[in-house]
Design a protein around this motif. Structure first.
Motif, PDB file in Angstrom:
ATOM      1  N   PHE A 149       0.627  -1.234  -0.086  1.00 38.46           N
ATOM      2  CA  PHE A 149      -0.178   0.007   0.199  1.00 38.46           C
ATOM      3  C   PHE A 149       0.713   1.167   0.001  1.00 38.46           C
ATOM      4  O   PHE A 149       1.295   1.702   1.345  1.00 38.46           O
ATOM      5  CB  PHE A 149      -0.942   0.034   1.153  1.00 38.46           C
ATOM      6  CG  PHE A 149      -1.967  -0.998   1.352  1.00 38.46           C
ATOM      7  CD1 PHE A 149      -2.070  -1.805   0.177  1.00 38.46           C
ATOM      8  CD2 PHE A 149      -2.461  -1.536   2.468  1.00 38.46           C
ATOM      9  CE1 PHE A 149      -3.020  -2.880   0.435  1.00 38.46           C
ATOM     10  CE2 PHE A 149      -3.237  -2.373   2.750  1.00 38.46           C
ATOM     11  CZ  PHE A 149      -3.648  -3.110   1.910  1.00 38.46           C
ATOM     12  N   PRO A 150       1.425   1.908  -1.279  1.00 42.87           N
ATOM     13  CA  PRO A 150       2.016   2.884  -1.277  1.00 42.87           C
ATOM     14  C   PRO A 150       1.309   4.178  -0.283  1.00 42.87           C
ATOM     15  O   PRO A 150       0.280   4.389  -0.371  1.00 42.87           O
ATOM     16  CB  PRO A 150       2.023   3.327  -2.657  1.00 42.87           C
ATOM     17  CG  PRO A 150       1.650   2.127  -3.496  1.00 42.87           C
ATOM     18  CD  PRO A 150       0.793   1.376  -2.348  1.00 42.87           C
ATOM     19  N   GLY A 151       2.297   4.790   0.514  1.00 44.20           N
ATOM     20  CA  GLY A 151       1.833   5.893   1.113  1.00 44.20           C
ATOM     21  C   GLY A 151       1.343   5.702   2.770  1.00 44.20           C
ATOM     22  O   GLY A 151       1.076   6.594   3.536  1.00 44.20           O
ATOM     23  N   TYR A 152       1.337   4.005   3.095  1.00 44.70           N
ATOM     24  CA  TYR A 152       0.712   3.678   4.158  1.00 44.70           C
ATOM     25  C   TYR A 152       2.015   3.843   5.189  1.00 44.70           C
ATOM     26  O   TYR A 152       3.146   3.470   5.136  1.00 44.70           O
ATOM     27  CB  TYR A 152       0.568   2.170   4.384  1.00 44.70           C
ATOM     28  CG  TYR A 152       0.084   1.911   5.635  1.00 44.70           C
ATOM     29  CD1 TYR A 152      -1.001   1.845   5.997  1.00 44.70           C
ATOM     30  CD2 TYR A 152       0.970   0.894   6.382  1.00 44.70           C
ATOM     31  CE1 TYR A 152      -1.254   1.481   7.376  1.00 44.70           C
ATOM     32  CE2 TYR A 152       0.762   0.511   7.580  1.00 44.70           C
ATOM     33  CZ  TYR A 152      -0.500   0.970   8.125  1.00 44.70           C
ATOM     34  OH  TYR A 152      -0.808   0.370   9.165  1.00 44.70           O
ATOM     35  N   PHE A 160      -5.725   5.989   7.392  1.00 49.57           N
ATOM     36  CA  PHE A 160      -6.885   6.398   6.432  1.00 49.57           C
ATOM     37  C   PHE A 160      -6.388   6.040   5.209  1.00 49.57           C
ATOM     38  O   PHE A 160      -7.049   5.404   4.131  1.00 49.57           O
ATOM     39  CB  PHE A 160      -7.161   7.955   6.432  1.00 49.57           C
ATOM     40  CG  PHE A 160      -8.002   8.158   7.573  1.00 49.57           C
ATOM     41  CD1 PHE A 160      -9.276   8.040   7.568  1.00 49.57           C
ATOM     42  CD2 PHE A 160      -7.571   8.828   8.738  1.00 49.57           C
ATOM     43  CE1 PHE A 160     -10.120   8.265   8.533  1.00 49.57           C
ATOM     44  CE2 PHE A 160      -8.209   9.130   9.711  1.00 49.57           C
ATOM     45  CZ  PHE A 160      -9.561   8.941   9.628  1.00 49.57           C
ATOM     46  N   ILE A 161      -4.975   6.137   4.696  1.00 48.58           N
ATOM     47  CA  ILE A 161      -4.682   5.691   3.355  1.00 48.58           C
ATOM     48  C   ILE A 161      -4.635   4.073   3.477  1.00 48.58           C
ATOM     49  O   ILE A 161      -4.928   3.547   2.419  1.00 48.58           O
ATOM     50  CB  ILE A 161      -2.895   6.084   3.294  1.00 48.58           C
ATOM     51  CG1 ILE A 161      -3.040   7.700   3.220  1.00 48.58           C
ATOM     52  CG2 ILE A 161      -2.226   5.569   2.059  1.00 48.58           C
ATOM     53  CD1 ILE A 161      -1.606   8.269   3.048  1.00 48.58           C
ATOM     54  N   GLY A 162      -4.093   3.386   4.435  1.00 50.03           N
ATOM     55  CA  GLY A 162      -4.166   1.978   4.533  1.00 50.03           C
ATOM     56  C   GLY A 162      -5.876   1.407   4.402  1.00 50.03           C
ATOM     57  O   GLY A 162      -5.997   0.572   3.803  1.00 50.03           O
ATOM     58  N   ALA A 163      -6.424   2.251   4.960  1.00 48.00           N
ATOM     59  CA  ALA A 163      -7.978   1.840   5.002  1.00 48.00           C
ATOM     60  C   ALA A 163      -8.445   1.901   3.551  1.00 48.00           C
ATOM     61  O   ALA A 163      -9.313   1.098   3.071  1.00 48.00           O
ATOM     62  CB  ALA A 163      -8.870   2.644   5.954  1.00 48.00           C
ATOM     63  N   ALA A 164      -8.172   3.109   2.914  1.00 48.55           N
ATOM     64  CA  ALA A 164      -8.541   3.091   1.642  1.00 48.55           C
ATOM     65  C   ALA A 164      -7.978   1.962   0.424  1.00 48.55           C
ATOM     66  O   ALA A 164      -8.918   1.523  -0.417  1.00 48.55           O
ATOM     67  CB  ALA A 164      -7.928   4.410   0.802  1.00 48.55           C
ATOM     68  N   TRP A 165      -6.891   1.857   0.765  1.00 52.81           N
ATOM     69  CA  TRP A 165      -6.181   0.638  -0.012  1.00 52.81           C
ATOM     70  C   TRP A 165      -6.903  -0.607   0.603  1.00 52.81           C
ATOM     71  O   TRP A 165      -7.088  -1.410  -0.671  1.00 52.81           O
ATOM     72  CB  TRP A 165      -4.803   0.560   0.491  1.00 52.81           C
ATOM     73  CG  TRP A 165      -3.873   1.561  -0.564  1.00 52.81           C
ATOM     74  CD1 TRP A 165      -3.218   2.630   0.148  1.00 52.81           C
ATOM     75  CD2 TRP A 165      -3.621   1.324  -1.858  1.00 52.81           C
ATOM     76  NE1 TRP A 165      -2.556   3.208  -1.058  1.00 52.81           N
ATOM     77  CE2 TRP A 165      -2.751   2.598  -2.366  1.00 52.81           C
ATOM     78  CE3 TRP A 165      -3.699   0.299  -2.934  1.00 52.81           C
ATOM     79  CZ2 TRP A 165      -2.154   2.853  -3.587  1.00 52.81           C
ATOM     80  CZ3 TRP A 165      -3.250   0.753  -4.137  1.00 52.81           C
ATOM     81  CH2 TRP A 165      -2.632   1.819  -4.374  1.00 52.81           C
TER      82      TRP A 165
END
Length: 195
Positions: A149-152, A160-165
């Motif tokens: 997950f890039p950006g995690y 929130f980035i991880g949740a979106a991925w």
């Protein structure tokens, strides 16, 4: 079988073979994709954690060949789990003929939203809990999600980035389960109709 429990009746009609194939394909292609992502990323310690599957899957390693071998192993394990976990009920030949075209179809969007939502909430809640707890290395294991997950990161924003991925991945998996399952059931119904 009683008609008082429509959920059980529907799941029994789904068929153990269809559950096995759907679960096997999802697990197999999941391991295949995860292995290829690590091969493409490269690095000195590529697949340090995923490579541990070689203890369970003889010959598996984080290479292109290992991805194909992992696909085979994971499919077999997934097929067995799907067959094992599928609901069962005794069905007579008469009832089987009467219910030939009554197999349930899965709604891929609903499965995708459900699986994606659950994965997203779990990753978000876990990441936020670890970020709030703090420390030198708040999430040694979960921080490896950054590989996929890039950006995690293990921060509130990273959660929130991880949740979106996670939601996106879960939605795709749910859709895939629905498609594979529905195709398997349709083929089984065609085979039953010819019999």
């Amino acid at each position: 079988m009683s008609t008082s429990n429509p959920v059980h009746t529907t799941l029994v009609r789904a068929g153990a073979r269809a559950w096995g194939i759907a679960t096997g394909l999802v697990l197999g292609f999941g391991l295949f994709a995860a292995t290829l992502v690590l091969v493409i990323k490269g690095g000195p310690e590529k697949g340090a954690h995923l490579g541990r599957l070689s203890q369970v899957f003889p010959g598996y390693d984080v290479t292109v060949g290992g991805a194909f071998l992992g696909l085979l192993y994971a499919f077999v394990v997934g097929y067995a789990l799907g067959r094992l976990l599928s609901p069962r009920a005794a069905v007579s030949v008469t009832r089987l003929a009467a219910e030939r075209d009554k197999h349930v179809r899965l709604n891929g969007n609903a499965w995708g939203l459900t699986i994606g939502g659950v994965l997203g909430v779990v990753v978000l809640a876990t990441t936020i809990a670890l970020a709030v707890r703090g420390g030198e290395h708040p999430g040694d294991l979960i921080e490896h999600l950054a590989i996929y997950f890039p950006g995690y990161t293990v921060t509130i924003q990273g959660g929130f980035i991880g949740a979106a991925w996670s939601f996106a991945l879960g939605w795709l998996l749910g859709r895939l389960i629905g498609v594979v399952y529905n195709v398997t059931v349709a083929r089984a119904e065609e085979k039953m109709a010819r019999a």
